[in-house]
Design an enzyme around this catalytic site. Structure first.
Site, short mmCIF file in Angstrom:
data_model
loop_
_atom_site.label_atom_id
_atom_site.label_comp_id
_atom_site.label_asym_id
_atom_site.label_seq_id
_atom_site.Cartn_x
_atom_site.Cartn_y
_atom_site.Cartn_z
N ASP A 66 0.92 -1.12 0.43
CA ASP A 66 -0.02 -0.01 0.22
C ASP A 66 0.75 1.04 -0.32
O ASP A 66 2.08 1.29 0.49
CB ASP A 66 -0.52 0.38 0.92
CG ASP A 66 -2.24 -1.25 0.83
OD1 ASP A 66 -2.19 -1.38 -0.03
OD2 ASP A 66 -2.29 -1.46 2.55
N TYR A 131 6.99 -9.75 6.59
CA TYR A 131 6.82 -8.09 6.94
C TYR A 131 7.21 -8.00 8.21
O TYR A 131 6.91 -9.04 9.05
CB TYR A 131 4.66 -7.51 6.90
CG TYR A 131 4.77 -7.73 5.26
CD1 TYR A 131 4.74 -6.63 4.44
CD2 TYR A 131 3.52 -8.65 4.61
CE1 TYR A 131 3.98 -6.14 3.64
CE2 TYR A 131 3.49 -8.14 3.67
CZ TYR A 131 3.29 -7.14 3.05
OH TYR A 131 3.15 -6.95 1.39
#
Length: 318
Positions: A66, A131
């Site tokens: 994002d 992540y």
């Protein structure tokens, strides 16, 4: 007549996501496509055009981060046709792209380039993704100032989430993190902004690990000693989450939930309920999704048998 052969390349890239509207191209249209400098994919395609291939480069991302999310090591693949029929040397692609991004002051770096089989797809063949979310806990009483006036190290701005609190139970946070591991329906943790609300939302999370982190630099050179908060006033934590794939903003909402547990705003039982009753209606409204700037895509993992097919030069293997 020269026979032109298509060659497929796998690029390992890193980038600072602050200045991008996301990784995935947002400017659409028929070929030739317009440049899209606001995204990582668009910038990669613009850089590849500088190599003058006889086809228009189309980059396929392994992970669509994002806006504002960083990457330490992401991957993508691209097909290139060279006018003289020769292959591009993988090392040449790395060097030329990095020269281009440096000249254009674009915060993207190519870490490594591999020549790969024509049927290899960087996203579909990815085995897992990892992540990292970086946290810095600041004790308000240690700084002896109002929470909104505490001294944040400038080198950490937009790289880490600072939380000013006197209540943060890291052990409770670690215990709650294990609830996410395994196969679950993560619909509760998918942001409402998803473009495909009817998609399958069951995912297997391989690992959630919280370890003590480190600052990017020592603050001793950033402030005069008489006004510098000591390093003990900042406690850094790194939250790692590994899975084969994630839903829209899933990692950021998982981390937000764990922070809420550490601060005593919700309990582990609340997280368990959100997993057992997957629905946006079970999301607890006082849990605020953490911002993008603390999130990093660390690694995209492939099977060993796939990695064995990668070639980093025309002469041979790795």
């Amino acid at each position: 007549m020269i026979q032109m052969a298509m060659n497929r390349y796998l690029l390992h890239v890193s980038y600072i996501g602050t200045s991008f509207c996301g990784a995935q191209r947002q400017v659409t249209g028929a070929f030739p496509r317009a440049n899209d400098p606001s995204t990582v994919q668009g910038q990669l395609e613009m850089g590849l055009k500088q190599l003058n291939p006889c086809n228009e480069p189309v980059v396929y991302l392994s992970s669509r981060t994002d806006a504002g999310v960083h990457a330490l090591n992401s991957t993508c693949h691209v097909d290139l046709f060279r006018r003289n029929g020769m292959q591009y040397e993988p090392r040449t692609l790395t060097i030329c792209l990095n020269k281009h991004f440096t000249k254009q002051e674009v915060p993207i770096r190519v870490l490594k380039t591999f020549l790969i089989p024509e049927d290899f797809h960087s996203r579909h063949r990815a085995e897992s993704r990892t992540y990292l979310y970086r946290l810095a806990i600041v004790k308000a009483d240690a700084l002896n100032v109002a929470p909104h006036l505490h001294l944040l190290p400038v080198e950490e701005l937009q790289r880490c989430l600072f939380i000013c609190t006197d209540t943060f139970d890291i052990n409770e946070m670690k215990r709650a993190s294990k609830l996410f591991e395994g196969l679950h329906d993560f619909r509760t943790f998918m942001a409402r902004g998803s473009k495909d609300p009817d998609k399958m939302t069951r995912r297997v999370v391989n690992r959630v690990e919280i370890i003590e982190g480190k600052p990017l630099t020592s603050c001793s050179y950033s402030w005069p000693s008489f006004m510098c908060p000591s390093r003990e006033d900042y406690q850094y934590y790194d939250v790692y989450v590994q899975a084969s794939g994630f839903l829209y903003r899933q990692v950021r909402r998982m981390v937000a939930s764990l922070i809420a547990v550490a601060q005593g705003k919700v309990s582990s039982s609340d997280i368990k309920l959100m997993l057992e009753v997957p629905s946006h209606r079970t999301w607890i409204d006082n849990i605020k999704t953490v911002p993008a700037h603390g999130l990093y895509l660390c690694e995209v993992e492939y099977l060993e048998r796939d990695r064995a097919t990668f070639r980093d030069s025309l002469e041979g293997g790795q």
